[in-house]
Design an enzyme around this catalytic site. Structure first.
Site, short mmCIF file in Angstrom:
data_model
loop_
_atom_site.label_atom_id
_atom_site.label_comp_id
_atom_site.label_asym_id
_atom_site.label_seq_id
_atom_site.Cartn_x
_atom_site.Cartn_y
_atom_site.Cartn_z
N HIS A 147 0.83 -1.21 0.00
CA HIS A 147 0.00 0.00 0.00
C HIS A 147 0.86 1.26 0.00
CE1 HIS A 147 -3.86 -2.12 0.88
NE2 HIS A 147 -3.05 -2.99 1.45
N ASN B 88 -10.18 -2.96 2.61
CA ASN B 88 -9.92 -2.94 1.18
C ASN B 88 -11.22 -2.73 0.42
OD1 ASN B 88 -7.14 -3.37 1.25
ND2 ASN B 88 -7.31 -5.59 1.08
FE1 HDD Z 1 -2.36 -4.78 5.46
C1 HDD Z 1 -0.97 -1.70 5.13
C2 HDD Z 1 -5.34 -3.57 4.29
C3 HDD Z 1 -3.65 -7.97 5.44
C4 HDD Z 1 0.42 -5.88 6.95
N1 HDD Z 1 -3.03 -3.00 4.82
C5 HDD Z 1 -2.30 -1.84 4.77
C6 HDD Z 1 -3.12 -0.78 4.30
C7 HDD Z 1 -4.35 -1.30 4.06
C8 HDD Z 1 -4.29 -2.70 4.40
C9 HDD Z 1 -5.56 -0.57 3.54
C10 HDD Z 1 -2.66 0.65 4.08
C11 HDD Z 1 -2.96 1.53 5.23
C12 HDD Z 1 -2.60 2.95 4.87
O1 HDD Z 1 -3.27 3.51 4.00
O2 HDD Z 1 -1.63 3.46 5.40
N2 HDD Z 1 -4.11 -5.63 4.89
C13 HDD Z 1 -5.24 -4.94 4.54
C14 HDD Z 1 -6.35 -5.86 4.47
C15 HDD Z 1 -5.88 -7.10 4.77
C16 HDD Z 1 -4.47 -6.94 5.06
C17 HDD Z 1 -7.77 -5.48 4.13
C18 HDD Z 1 -6.59 -8.41 4.87
C19 HDD Z 1 -7.84 -8.52 5.19
N3 HDD Z 1 -1.73 -6.60 6.04
C20 HDD Z 1 -2.41 -7.78 6.00
C21 HDD Z 1 -1.65 -8.83 6.65
C22 HDD Z 1 -0.50 -8.23 7.09
C23 HDD Z 1 -0.57 -6.85 6.71
C24 HDD Z 1 -2.09 -10.27 6.80
C25 HDD Z 1 0.67 -8.82 7.85
C26 HDD Z 1 0.64 -9.86 8.59
N4 HDD Z 1 -0.56 -3.96 5.88
C27 HDD Z 1 0.42 -4.59 6.55
C28 HDD Z 1 1.58 -3.69 6.91
C29 HDD Z 1 1.12 -2.33 6.33
C30 HDD Z 1 -0.21 -2.67 5.71
C31 HDD Z 1 2.93 -4.18 6.47
C32 HDD Z 1 2.07 -1.60 5.41
C33 HDD Z 1 2.15 -0.20 5.90
C34 HDD Z 1 1.38 -0.17 7.11
O3 HDD Z 1 0.89 -1.42 7.37
O4 HDD Z 1 1.17 0.80 7.81
O5 HDD Z 1 1.77 -3.64 8.28
#
Ligand code: HDD
Length: 703
Positions: free
Chosen positions: A86, A159
């Site tokens: 993202h 999402n």
């Molecule tokens: Fe995630 C960012 C949505 C599964 C780890 N995720 C991130 C963002 C969104 C989502 C919208 C951006 C937030 C922003 O605008 O700053 N992610 C989801 C959805 C998931 C999902 C809807 C499943 C239902 N994500 C998911 C898993 C993991 C992560 C299973 C790790 C185990 N996601 C992250 C992250 C991020 C992220 C690495 C990257 C930057 C942040 O968090 O702040 O931690």
């Protein structure tokens, strides 16, 4: 050495017109009046920001130049790591208004009072592409909402698709590694059309439901404004008596759903890689504030026990036809950020930002996320004090004894920085509040430690099939085409076949079409399903975009191709009709300087024809005089304007004199191509409410 070269500007003044002299004696004018003085970070007024301090006119720069060194030092450290996923996103502010008290199901403060207004910050994003990638990548869109409630920040980090690729967070790094650039070559970026991605997908049958969604038009939205959002997981609502109700969160755009077609997306990425962020920026700037209703899909343990799928499995939905979505409030996005980095880049959403009255479930994906989001902020924002950044700080009273660390902007005041303490009253600092404080739902938990998944998680195809059969014919064709496109970029035949072997379990017709499109010699045998596929799940019309589109052209954009001499009455008619339905309108013309219409009035084009293709618009009107049509008939990009609008199944209006241009562009008249007569604009704009003339599409594609 001449006198003038060693002197800094002799007549430099602050806060008024300033003239600073360069080494060669040239001068720079600075604005005067109330303009604030440029200073160093230490507040020292700067006299000359054009020339570094040198030993002599042609000599080396001096290390003593503290202003130069500070400026470059700061520049060198401007970047922070982009998000692992993202990375490309766009954030805006808004308000959420609660419709009515939901005290019967949740004690969350935000849902106690009808009309309660809560500030929100929302960031939309793509998942796979890097920060500088294009907006129209075929990709899931992030839909992250932060509510600044009176009892703390609540983030729904969702999402635009209600299911996910994987069931257990332990596979997330593998999924993302496979989706992003391949590690040896560093490409392709912001694309899933490559071997690694489909290799992983084809080895993960649990991803097949998501595969259907990502190959649908959901991954090429027309605008952030026209997409749904989903919390994905099952959460809990807990009321004041401690009763729990399961809930899934839905965001529904009041403007209806809309996507672009794939060929359009490819062209948009070239013509305007910022298409989505520009669209949202423009809409908010012009006061056309996008709105979404938040809806709750609520159910109890009995429903969960009877439902044929596990409600803790993030690869499954609960059809809205089975559990209706109850609207609970409206979100309006009405303010762009003042500074992109400060707010959008530094916002740190966390699934674990949750408020009293809402709780997690044991969905293994959600449980893993609760670790990841906190952890990632440390790396990205550089320390534990990221909540001191205004966009991350609560807007309610808060306090604890955490202190120090990098960049602390606030520390506990006074003597008490531990608890319990006996300093008493306010001097003792904040205390727990057993009544208002967060209580986890006391769910019974027992069992052996195991690395397993619950039994029903093994149904991988039934809902993928349900999704496919819920689509209109046009949408099914788009899914088939998307699979063929993506897999045609996959170089390893065995991977292509493995994907098709899963599709056989979902819908044989789909599998056959994809196999044909790829030129497979024969349909591969079906992949072995871990559980029998339920083939008769009722179609869910809510899963279709076309069935949930808008009822009017409101908020959409009409592009009018004009040239000098165009019929002024028709242009005025279109302007009036567009304003009447609340649509945006832009002129495209041979020259950006202006167009003179038949009555001598002028219009200011937004785009020059070679930079303003029809992919920027939802419908087009070609309003030309005979001379204009002759001129543009010799311009390739004008012909593209028309032929693309036609190929993308858009509604096209034209004046009789413009017809030769349509002929040159290969347009064959159908009900979506309308000759504009005086007074005909309202009917045309009404027809445009259908957004596309889909009946045309099947006639345009042979392979
Ligand atoms: Fe995630 C960012 C949505 C599964 C780890 N995720 C991130 C963002 C969104 C989502 C919208 C951006 C937030 C922003 O605008 O700053 N992610 C989801 C959805 C998931 C999902 C809807 C499943 C239902 N994500 C998911 C898993 C993991 C992560 C299973 C790790 C185990 N996601 C992250 C992250 C991020 C992220 C690495 C990257 C930057 C942040 O968090 O702040 O931690």
């Amino acid at each position: 050495m001449s006198d003038k070269t060693i002197k800094p500007s002799a007549d430099a003044t602050f806060g008024d017109t300033t003239v600073s002299r360069g080494a060669g004696g040239e001068t720079h004018q600075h604005a005067g009046g109330d303009v604030p003085t440029l200073t160093t970070n230490g507040g020292i007024p700067v006299a000359d920001d054009q020339n570094s301090l040198k030993a002599g006119e042609r000599g080396p720069t001096l290390i003593e130049d503290f202003h130069f060194r500070e400026k470059i030092f700061h520049f060198d450290h401007e970047r922070i790591p982009e998000r692992v996923v993202h990375a490309r996103g766009f954030g805006v502010h808004g308000t959420f208004e609660t419709y009515k008290s939901l005290a019967d199901v949740t004690s969350a403060d935000i849902f106690q009072r009808a009309g309660e207004k809560t500030d929100v910050f929302v960031r939309f994003s793509t998942v796979a592409g890097n920060k500088g990638s294009a907006d129209l990548a075929r990709d899931v869109r992030g839909f992250a909402v932060r509510f600044y409630t009176k009892e703390g920040n609540w983030d729904i980090v969702g999402n635009n698709i209600p299911v996910f690729f994987i069931q257990d967070a332990i596979k997330f790094p593998d999924l993302i590694h496979a989706a992003k650039q391949e590690p040896d070559r560093g490409f392709p970026q912001a694309q899933t059309a490559h071997d690694n991605f489909w290799d992983f997908m084809s080895l993960m049958p649990e991803a097949m439901h998501m595969a259907m969604w990502i190959m649908s038009d959901r991954t090429i939205p027309r605008s952030f404004r026209f997409m749904e959002g989903f919390g994905v997981h099952t959460f809990r609502l807990v009321n004041a008596e401690g009763k729990s109700t399961f809930v899934k969160f839905h965001w529904k755009p009041t403007a209806g759903l809309q996507s672009v077609v794939w060929n359009e997306a490819l062209k948009l990425n070239g013509m305007d890689p910022d298409f989505h962020r520009r669209d949202l920026w423009d809409a908010i700037q012009m006061g056309d504030f996008p709105e979404w209703e938040l809806g709750f899909q609520m159910f109890d343990e009995d429903f969960a026990a009877k439902f044929p799928f596990d409600v803790l499995d993030a690869t499954k939905i609960i059809p809205e036809e089975e559990v209706p979505v109850v609207p609970v409030g409206k979100m309006t996005l009405n303010r762009t950020v003042e500074n992109f980095f400060f707010e959008t880049e530094q916002v740190a959403f966390q699934t674990n930002n949750i408020v009293p009255g809402v709780d997690f479930t044991n969905d293994p994906l959600l449980q893993g996320r609760n670790f990841s989001y906190l952890d990632t902020q440390l790396k990205r924002l550089g320390g534990p004090n990221f909540t001191h950044i205004p966009v991350n700080a609560p807007r309610c009273p808060f306090g604890n004894f955490q202190q120090d660390g990098h960049m602390a902007m606030r520390n506990p005041k006074g003597r008490a920085n531990y608890e319990p303490n006996s300093w008493g009253g306010a001097a003792g600092g904040p205390r727990e509040d057993p009544k208002r404080g967060y209580q986890s739902f006391p769910e019974e938990v027992s069992g052996q430690k195991l690395r397993v998944r619950a039994e029903l998680f093994a149904d991988h195809y039934s809902q993928a099939r349900q999704f496919f059969v819920s689509q209109t014919g046009v949408e099914q064709t788009h899914i088939e085409d998307a699979f063929v496109f993506e897999l045609s970029k996959v170089e390893t035949p065995a991977i292509r076949e493995r994907v098709v072997s899963h599709l056989v379990n979902i819908d044989e017709g789909l599998a056959q079409k994809v196999a044909d499109g790829l030129g497979l010699a024969a349909l591969p045998a079906a992949a072995d399903p871990a559980r029998p596929v339920i083939r008769d799940l009722a179609p869910s019309p809510k899963l279709s975009i076309v069935k949930n589109g808008p009822e009017s052209f409101k908020g959409r954009k009409l592009g009018i191709l004009l040239a000098d001499g165009a019929d002024a009455a028709i242009v005025a008619d279109l302007e009036k009709a567009a304003a009447g339905v609340g649509a945006q309108l832009e002129f495209v013309a041979p020259k950006i300087g202006g167009v003179t219409l038949s009555d001598g009035s002028t219009r200011e084009p937004k785009q020059k024809v070679n930079g303003g293709p029809s992919v920027l618009y939802d419908a087009v009107a070609i309003v030309l005089s005979a001379e204009g049509a002759t001129l543009l008939g010799k311009e390739a990009t004008a012909k593209d304007f028309v032929s693309d609008a036609f190929a993308h199944a858009k509604f096209i209006a034209f004046t009789a004199a413009a017809k030769p241009l349509l002929d040159k562009a290969g347009v064959e008249q159908d009900q979506g191509v309308v000759e504009l007569k005086p007074g005909g604009a309202p009917d045309f704009l009404k027809a445009c409410g259908a957004l596309r003339f889909w009946a045309r599409e099947e006639k345009l594609h042979a392979v």
